[in-house]
Motif scaffolding. Sequence first.
Motif, PDB file in Angstrom:
ATOM      1  N   UNK A  72     -15.322   4.294   1.081  1.00  0.00           N
ATOM      2  CA  UNK A  72     -15.222   3.095   0.234  1.00  0.00           C
ATOM      3  C   UNK A  72     -13.825   2.519   0.414  1.00  0.00           C
ATOM      4  N   UNK A  73     -13.574   1.919   1.584  1.00  0.00           N
ATOM      5  CA  UNK A  73     -12.232   1.489   1.937  1.00  0.00           C
ATOM      6  C   UNK A  73     -11.227   2.623   1.747  1.00  0.00           C
ATOM      7  N   UNK A 101      -7.905   4.702   5.926  1.00  0.00           N
ATOM      8  CA  UNK A 101      -6.960   4.463   4.843  1.00  0.00           C
ATOM      9  C   UNK A 101      -6.496   3.006   4.919  1.00  0.00           C
ATOM     10  N   UNK A 102      -6.651   2.286   3.837  1.00  0.00           N
ATOM     11  CA  UNK A 102      -6.198   0.888   3.770  1.00  0.00           C
ATOM     12  C   UNK A 102      -4.707   0.869   3.458  1.00  0.00           C
ATOM     13  N   UNK A 103      -3.907   0.192   4.308  1.00  0.00           N
ATOM     14  CA  UNK A 103      -2.473   0.083   4.020  1.00  0.00           C
ATOM     15  C   UNK A 103      -2.114  -1.252   3.391  1.00  0.00           C
ATOM     16  N   UNK A 130      -4.472   8.863  -0.472  1.00  0.00           N
ATOM     17  CA  UNK A 130      -5.726   8.769   0.277  1.00  0.00           C
ATOM     18  C   UNK A 130      -5.741   9.735   1.461  1.00  0.00           C
ATOM     19  N   UNK A 131      -4.599   9.870   2.146  1.00  0.00           N
ATOM     20  CA  UNK A 131      -4.515  10.853   3.227  1.00  0.00           C
ATOM     21  C   UNK A 131      -4.818  12.249   2.685  1.00  0.00           C
ATOM     22  N   UNK A 148      -5.653   1.002   8.347  1.00  0.00           N
ATOM     23  CA  UNK A 148      -6.152  -0.368   8.513  1.00  0.00           C
ATOM     24  C   UNK A 148      -5.205  -1.355   7.850  1.00  0.00           C
ATOM     25  N   UNK A 149      -5.407  -2.641   8.198  1.00  0.00           N
ATOM     26  CA  UNK A 149      -4.590  -3.739   7.684  1.00  0.00           C
ATOM     27  C   UNK A 149      -3.100  -3.440   7.871  1.00  0.00           C
ATOM     28  N   UNK A 150      -2.748  -3.163   9.134  1.00  0.00           N
ATOM     29  CA  UNK A 150      -1.359  -2.862   9.472  1.00  0.00           C
ATOM     30  C   UNK A 150      -0.608  -4.149   9.818  1.00  0.00           C
TER      31      UNK A 150
END
Length: 614
Positions: A72-73, A101-103, A130-131, A148-150
């Motif tokens: 879930x994201x 993992x969303x950053x 999250x990690x 993600x979203x780096x």
Amino acid sequence: MLKSRWRELLAATLLTVPLLAATPTAADAAAATLDQQVVVPAYFLPSGKGLEYWNQMLTAASKPAMAIANVANGPGGASSPAWAGMLPQAHNAGIKVIGYVDTGYFGTTGQTTRLGSTSIEDWRTQIQSDVNKWYAYYGSSIDGIFFDQAQYHCGPGDVGQTWADLYRDSTAYVKKYHPGATTIANPGVSPYACYQDTADILVTFEGPYSKYLTRDGDYVPQAWEAAYDPQRIWHLIYDVPDTTALATVMAKAKANNAGRVYATDDVLANPWDNLPGSAYMSAQITAAKGTGGAVPATPAKPTAGQVKADSLRLSWTSAAYPGVVGYDIYQGSTKIGTEANFTPSATTFDVGGLSAATAYSFTIKARDAAGNVSAASTALSVTTAAASATAPTKPGTPVASNVGPTSAKLTWTASTDPDSGDGIGSYEVYRNGVRELTVPGTVTSATVGGLAMATSYSFTVLARDTTGRASAQTAAVAVTTTNPAPITGATASATATTASYTAQFNLPYTSYHVFIDTDANYQTGWSIGNGTSYIGADYMIENSTLYQKTGAAGEFTWTAVTGVNPLVSSAGGLYKWSVPLSSLTGVGTTHNILFHGTDGTRNDYSNLVTLTHS
């Protein structure tokens, strides 16, 4: 951490030992075709149709090399039985499982954490949390982390490397506590050269087939990509309609030096929510294979420099390029990274996460474009420097504030270090005796998330100096989280042209939903209920997108409604959406509505809300 790819002329200090065997010939290098690995963003739940996709990957004669798991994201709020059953199967089948993992660009573009903060430090702690969850929930089935979203800019105004350093730190965090893990950062476009060492793999293209053919506009590649280690470049291409277009994409990916690739015929809004058919996937994996080339000569024994208590730099003589495109670095028997060929300079690789006064062994293997790998170099044995003489002082006892249902902020006074030339490298936050977070030594507060509601916790903090020596732990602070109703104040209203929906979400979710039954018939649309009331949703708002139900009634399949931007605001968890009534086609003037929040495992619903319009 890994080192920045600056090709300094180090002629005065380079190794002069020759390679132990002749390098491949120019003809060998010219005949080599790039060996690629297929890496699948597997954003589908391993149940129902999604289970079919996972089983397709597991049972294929040729399997993808990696799969990005996304509950879930991120990892979700708890271990999921479906994922806990599937991920070990994938791992044991030889597919590396990488946790999503969303950053959120570390808040630099205004994106907020699940707790609503744009602070870089709050993003850091959410990312670390999250990690930790991926490994806590799924253990040795997890082979690495996908960020993600780096960002792709080096820093504010592209001055300095402040933003790039955030991703270096994130990679270092993963590798310190999980040696051998693979990290991937996804800017989605070719980032500036400062990002080359921020992760093991960089996604330098994520976009449609039409843009991949031209790579213009935002997709123009940076110059460094052409001679970089191809195994560290991944391209994601969607809307590739058939196997003819697929063949074009795979050939272009090889020409673009992308050693990792994934193409799909899926399209927006989410092109990663299914898997292409078996024939398409088989053609992709076959096309990815390399040919030709020759086994490179064995690299010379590396040397170690800049040896510190927790890090060192390896250096070795570079082979001719393109006969050798990259190197694999081993710490003992564990592969800890890859490096591009720095010829004509020596190739160097920075190793972090080491312990003081500890002996380590390192070897190097060379790799050509076709995937041929040399024998390992002679091993280098090296012992790290000793820790400092004196431990830091104990930090101040943490003080808790902003206590909510799933989080609390901790603040403490700084430690000092009496050793000359030393300083505070980091602080570690412990929850009930287990390390939870590690923050830089310049930071004396942290927001701890992912807590359970109405639960008591004990938190302590310790300091580490730059050599790794730890202070004593602080006295504990006790925290009890709150216990609000998850969703309150759910309402809906309409004017002659617009429907509006409002609800207070009192927990941090990854997905915020409004399910809308436009014909007031629970037997049509997607069946969903709160245990008391049930509706057949014909439309769904998910975060900031309006979807219409499509496909079979029992399948969770939706199509985005274009031209509608429903999210009005979400400050403080008070979500407000607005949708033109003309976008909500149905047979009646009465709509039944349920609000819903989920973190991938927890599911909360509002009371049934009824909207009548003219």
